[in-house]
Motif scaffolding. Sequence first.
Motif, short mmCIF file in Angstrom:
data_model
loop_
_atom_site.label_atom_id
_atom_site.label_comp_id
_atom_site.label_asym_id
_atom_site.label_seq_id
_atom_site.Cartn_x
_atom_site.Cartn_y
_atom_site.Cartn_z
N LEU A 31 0.74 -1.34 -0.29
CA LEU A 31 -0.22 0.15 -0.27
C LEU A 31 0.49 1.44 0.00
N GLN A 32 2.09 1.53 0.82
CA GLN A 32 2.75 2.48 0.55
C GLN A 32 3.78 2.98 0.13
N ARG A 35 1.52 4.25 -2.71
CA ARG A 35 0.93 5.64 -2.26
C ARG A 35 1.93 6.31 -2.66
N LEU A 40 -3.68 6.21 -4.73
CA LEU A 40 -4.68 6.15 -3.47
C LEU A 40 -6.11 5.46 -4.00
N HIS A 41 -6.05 3.99 -3.21
CA HIS A 41 -6.65 3.41 -3.46
C HIS A 41 -7.81 2.90 -2.36
N GLU A 42 -6.93 3.48 -1.30
CA GLU A 42 -7.53 2.96 -0.09
C GLU A 42 -7.21 4.27 1.22
N LEU A 43 -8.68 4.58 2.18
CA LEU A 43 -8.62 5.74 2.66
C LEU A 43 -8.90 4.61 4.67
N ILE A 71 -11.25 5.06 -4.69
CA ILE A 71 -11.05 4.81 -3.43
C ILE A 71 -11.96 3.87 -2.71
N ASP A 94 -4.61 6.51 8.15
CA ASP A 94 -4.74 7.60 7.75
C ASP A 94 -5.26 9.17 8.21
N PHE A 233 0.23 11.87 4.50
CA PHE A 233 -1.48 11.93 3.72
C PHE A 233 -1.87 13.48 3.68
N GLN A 236 -0.14 15.26 0.71
CA GLN A 236 0.09 13.84 -0.02
C GLN A 236 -2.04 14.33 -1.09
N TYR A 237 -2.67 14.29 -0.40
CA TYR A 237 -4.11 13.71 -0.70
C TYR A 237 -4.92 14.98 0.10
#
Length: 333
Positions: A31-32, A35, A40-43, A71, A94, A233, A236-237
């Motif tokens: 996952l890292q 990212r 980003l596929h998962e919050l 997501i 996150d 996080f 970046q998002y």
Amino acid sequence: MNDFTEGSRRRQRRRTLGMLFAAVAAPLADLQSARAAGALHELRIGYQKYGTLTLLKGRGTLEKRLAEKNIAVKWTEFPAGPALLEGLNVGSIDFGTVGEAPPIFAQAAGANLVYVGNEPPSPRSEAIVVPKNSTLRSVAELKGKKVALNKGSNVHYLLVKALEKAGVDYRAIQAVYLPPAEARAAFERGAVDAWVIWDPFLAAAEKQLGARVIADGTGLVANHQFYLAARPFAEQYPDVVRAVLDEVAQTDDWGRAHPQDVAAILAAQTGLPADAVALAGQRYAYGVKPVTADVLREQQKIADAFYNLKLIPKPIVVRDAQPPRQLQLLAKD
């Protein structure tokens, strides 16, 4: 910067992940890596048995909104704020919500977090309670008594301020640090004289045990609920963070207008009786806002008080954890 040695960080990571995240299926490293590449596929959201995030989870609106961006949302429940922020610090979540004190302890431990929003003050949502047959009637009478609380949670500051107002030195009580479930068990069997606790556990103690409030936060503490994110996080998002806060705001508006529906969702999500969550809901303050300089100054007072009592190992500057520039700009849109 994190003040832990690398060895301490590894031990903390193993302990936390072993206790709280043994069931995680996707390798964190994968996952890292995704990212780091910008995808980003998962919050991953940390929540507790309280507040707007629990309502948001129950309503499912965030999942629908983020599905448009491909997501997914993963929810992880924590027993209290300190454990939640430990999860944030080691990279297992996150975003999450906690009370006033946990960010202070986390920042003192070197956690790389940022404040991204807060709910209005809700001082009646935490209190010092005693058993219904207790002879104790005031905070001043807690001198020399055993008082249960979750170390580093919002109620820690309530206890500090209540004792200060009553003229009792914090060191004059016997603080018994226990998470909510263990504290309730100790309270029920008479192993402690008082319990400092927050809703909905407070409301459940009142409704189920007949616990009697000797002081709540009124006139003592604000008891903000804070939304926090891991700094990398949030930087970046910022658009994802803003989307979450927008859904929180919409849920706040909905919750304010639908108290019976709120109680039904909270009862289903927490497993607590409907009358207890309804009482907790009556005391909750809705209306997420951007974090302001005034709120951070209030947090600094808490940090200074904890340092003066040697509850944290070093002084901290709360504004070091203010929202990143990207989110400050978004908040003005």
